[in-house]
Design a protein around this motif. Structure first.
Motif, mmCIF file in Angstrom:
data_model
loop_
_atom_site.group_PDB
_atom_site.id
_atom_site.type_symbol
_atom_site.label_atom_id
_atom_site.label_comp_id
_atom_site.label_asym_id
_atom_site.label_seq_id
_atom_site.Cartn_x
_atom_site.Cartn_y
_atom_site.Cartn_z
ATOM 1 N N PHE B 207 0.819 -1.219 0.000
ATOM 2 C CA PHE B 207 0.000 0.000 0.000
ATOM 3 C C PHE B 207 0.848 1.263 0.000
ATOM 4 N N SER B 208 1.999 1.219 0.687
ATOM 5 C CA SER B 208 2.793 2.454 0.794
ATOM 6 C C SER B 208 3.302 2.925 -0.574
ATOM 7 N N GLN B 209 3.354 2.001 -1.558
ATOM 8 C CA GLN B 209 3.820 2.400 -2.892
ATOM 9 C C GLN B 209 2.764 3.145 -3.694
ATOM 10 N N ILE B 210 1.499 3.003 -3.301
ATOM 11 C CA ILE B 210 0.435 3.611 -4.111
ATOM 12 C C ILE B 210 -0.378 4.612 -3.308
ATOM 13 N N ILE B 211 0.035 4.856 -2.068
ATOM 14 C CA ILE B 211 -0.773 5.688 -1.171
ATOM 15 C C ILE B 211 -1.067 7.068 -1.776
ATOM 16 N N ASP B 212 -0.064 7.676 -2.423
ATOM 17 C CA ASP B 212 -0.260 9.007 -2.990
ATOM 18 C C ASP B 212 -1.233 8.987 -4.150
ATOM 19 N N ASP B 213 -1.050 8.029 -5.046
ATOM 20 C CA ASP B 213 -1.911 7.977 -6.223
ATOM 21 C C ASP B 213 -3.363 7.747 -5.855
ATOM 22 N N VAL B 214 -3.566 6.843 -4.897
ATOM 23 C CA VAL B 214 -4.940 6.536 -4.513
ATOM 24 C C VAL B 214 -5.592 7.742 -3.846
ATOM 25 N N GLU B 219 -11.147 10.511 -9.184
ATOM 26 C CA GLU B 219 -12.268 9.625 -9.532
ATOM 27 C C GLU B 219 -12.599 8.619 -8.425
ATOM 28 N N ILE B 220 -11.739 8.517 -7.427
ATOM 29 C CA ILE B 220 -12.075 7.655 -6.287
ATOM 30 C C ILE B 220 -12.874 8.500 -5.305
ATOM 31 N N ASN B 221 -14.090 8.062 -5.006
ATOM 32 C CA ASN B 221 -14.961 8.907 -4.194
ATOM 33 C C ASN B 221 -14.796 8.692 -2.703
ATOM 34 N N ALA B 222 -14.310 7.512 -2.322
ATOM 35 C CA ALA B 222 -14.120 7.268 -0.892
ATOM 36 C C ALA B 222 -13.022 6.235 -0.691
ATOM 37 N N MET B 223 -12.361 6.339 0.469
ATOM 38 C CA MET B 223 -11.387 5.319 0.856
ATOM 39 C C MET B 223 -11.801 4.764 2.202
ATOM 40 N N LEU B 245 -12.099 16.450 -1.968
ATOM 41 C CA LEU B 245 -13.246 16.193 -1.091
ATOM 42 C C LEU B 245 -13.605 14.719 -1.064
ATOM 43 N N LYS B 246 -12.567 13.896 -1.074
ATOM 44 C CA LYS B 246 -12.782 12.447 -1.014
ATOM 45 C C LYS B 246 -13.152 12.072 0.416
#
Lengths: 312, 275
Positions: B207-214, B219-223, B245-246
């Motif tokens: 996860f730490s490799q993609i944390i910024d992109d996600v 287009e991702i509305n919620a995590m 405003l995710k």
């Protein structure tokens, strides 16, 4: 070949016949070359420049039966200022509409450098008598169109009556006079590479300022192979007549990555002086959205949603 | 006879895909090890594109139909429970614990399947007003949800990190780390359960490799973070997410109606009563 030039950018029929006689295309070589050009890696700064180029080369297009003056107004606003949140994004080259909506498009773009292009000659099929095509074209010009996109007579082409196809373009060029004439080949219907190159050369010899891949009305739209062949035809034609024609690719180009690959082809085959809206155009409705997203991504480092960009 | 080794792949847009980077990482279970995809930032972006499409398709199904699809998923999982049990045991669980975990997982699936056509009337409302009109609070799903699975070797926990958002009609990108074999195996049952392509996507990696992109992706509305994160990671997520405003939910509830609430939004409708 001994050539007699008709005018600045046309060839007589007999010279045209010489040009298209015994025309052959090396299909395997063509595909390999196009595939190798697609692997060029474009890094960040060049990418931003390419994306800005693409915006300035776009003909924002709507060609639907449901088009209204309201929709044209909306599209024209987007054409002038594609991204309201970023004033560095340039205007697009033109808006492309049906003849009945040219007047409205002209009115909406009057204080900008966005041109108005109109399709005519019974777009998209072209199945009408020449008189009707001339009337259609004249109407669009009278309404104020700066550029005219006509379709070639595919019926004549497939019946082998190349002369008729040539004569029709000559007749429509006469109507256009100084108005920019783009001739649509509909490469998806031409099927073979030889047909594409042949139709390109005939269209150029008849006086087209631009040759254009597709109407966007059939599922087989533009392809990079077609663009490559058309670039070759433009080059061949320049060698013979000295005339620099342009290319417009349209139909099915939806994302920035694909569009950049087209720019690479043009740059490699014709040279950087073709990388200008005067010589290269994209006809698209959704391409601009993706390009705007990518420009913003390069600025903010966050992938964008088209939800936050203007409709049009 | 030689045993054929299985290659687990990410599941994106209804297809099993390797990481476009070609990178993998090793997961060692008791009897064998697996090389599973190490999701790259580009893979995440591709998954978002797929999930965006999947959201539209998943939305098209009626709530009743969603119930049937989730119920079918539970049937598929039950049919393959031996495989899950084996993976769990090889991950270090005892036979009885593994067995219990799978039973719990199937219970969870059936509970959420039942909720798919009920949560809307349970969370929506006809509001009292002083006038001749209706005022209705209607609930809608958020859109594309990225969920980060726990680090536990638990099939039930995996499902509980996916089902709440999926049940509300969101499309889900589920991300697992060193326990991702379970999730990648689940992809096969998802594929057989009539869930529209892209409605549920399974990724594995670090996860730490993609944390910024996600957290930056508009287009991702919620995590939904079910895993324990360091406070610096949480800070990164919250800062990045604020720009678009995710919605960020850290350690959301995993049972009851409450578990669905983070993934819905209220739309209020006014309508005259008429006479």
């Amino acid at each position: 070949m001994s050539l007699t030039k008709e005018s600045k950018n046309t060839l007589s029929w007999s010279n045209t016949v010489e040009l298209i006689d015994n025309l052959r295309v090396d299909e395997v070589g063509l595909k390999e070359r196009v595939a190798s050009l697609a692997t060029r890696s474009i890094k960040k700064d060049s990418k931003l420049q390419a994306l800005n180029y693409i915006v300035t080369m776009c003909d924002l297009t709507t060609l639907e039966g449901e088009d209204t003056e309201g929709k044209i107004g909306q599209m024209a606003a987007k054409a002038i200022r594609p991204d309201p949140s970023n004033s560095e994004v340039p205007s697009v080259a033109a808006v492309c509409v049906y003849p009945a909506l040219v007047a409205k498009a002209k009115e909406m773009t009057r204080n900008s450098n966005v041109k108005v292009a109109s399709v005519s000659s019974y777009f998209p099929s072209g199945q009408a008598p020449l008189e009707s095509k001339i009337f259609d074209t004249q109407f669009a010009i009278d309404q104020g169109a700066d550029e005219i996109d006509i379709v070639i007579n595919r019926k004549a082409f497939f019946e082998g009556d190349y002369r008729k196809m040539y004569d029709e373009i000559v007749a429509l060029k006469e109507v256009c006079k100084s108005v920019h004439l783009k001739t649509i080949l509909e490469v998806g219907e031409l099927k073979t590479y030889e047909n594409i190159k042949k139709a390109s050369l005939i269209s150029l010899a008849a006086g087209s300022d631009f040759i254009k891949t597709s109407t966007g009305k059939i599922s087989n739209g533009s392809s990079r192979e077609a663009c490559y062949l058309m670039a070759k035809a433009v080059w061949d034609y320049k060698m013979v007549t000295g005339f620099k024609a342009g290319i417009k690719v349209a139909g099915g180009i939806r994302d920035s990555k694909d569009a950049i690959r087209y720019l690479v082809i043009v740059n490699e085959e014709l040279g950087p002086e073709w990388l200008s809206p005067d010589y290269f155009r994209f006809g698209a409705s959704s391409l601009v959205d993706d390009v705007l997203k990518q420009i913003k991504k390069l600025k903010t480092n966050a992938y964008q949603s088209s939800y936050y960009f203007p409709r049009g | 006879m030689n045993e054929i080794k299985k290659t687990y792949k990410n599941y994106v847009g209804g297809k099993y895909v390797r990481s476009e980077s070609g990178k993998t990482f090793r997961i060692e279970l008791k009897n064998q090890f697996y090389e599973v995809p190490l999701t790259s930032r580009k893979d995440v972006r591709d998954a978002v594109v797929a999930a965006k499409k999947g959201y539209t398709e998943w939305q098209k199904l009626t709530p009743y139909n969603k119930t049937q699809v989730l119920y079918r998923l539970s049937e598929m999982v039950e049919g393959n429970s031996e495989t899950y049990q084996q993976i769990l045991q090889e991950s270090g669980l005892t036979k009885s614990k593994a067995n219990q975990d799978i039973k719990n997982a199937i219970d969870s699936l059936i509970w959420y399947a039942g909720m798919a056509d009920k949560w809307e009337q349970m969370t929506g409302n006809l509001n009292p007003v002083a006038g001749d009109y209706f005022n209705i609070s209607h609930q809608e799903s958020l859109g594309v949800v990225f969920t980060l699975n726990t680090e536990e070797n638990s099939f039930n926990q995996l499902l509980l990190s996916i089902l709440p958002s999926l049940t509300t009609g969101c499309s889900v990108i589920s991300f697992s780390g060193d326990n991702s074999i379970l999730a990648l195996k689940l992809a096969e049952d998802i594929n057989n359960s009539d869930l529209p392509s892209g409605a549920l996507n399974i990724l594995s990696g670090n996860f730490s490799q993609i944390i910024d992109d996600v957290s930056n992706h508009v287009e991702i509305n919620a995590m939904a973070i079910y895993k324990d994160l360091t406070s610096s990671d949480k800070k990164i997520i919250r800062e990045n997410a604020s720009k678009s405003l995710k919605r960020i939910v850290i350690k959301p509830p995993t049972s009851g109606l409450e578990s669905l609430l983070p993934f819905i939004e209220t739309k209020t409708v006014w309508h005259p009563k008429g006479r």
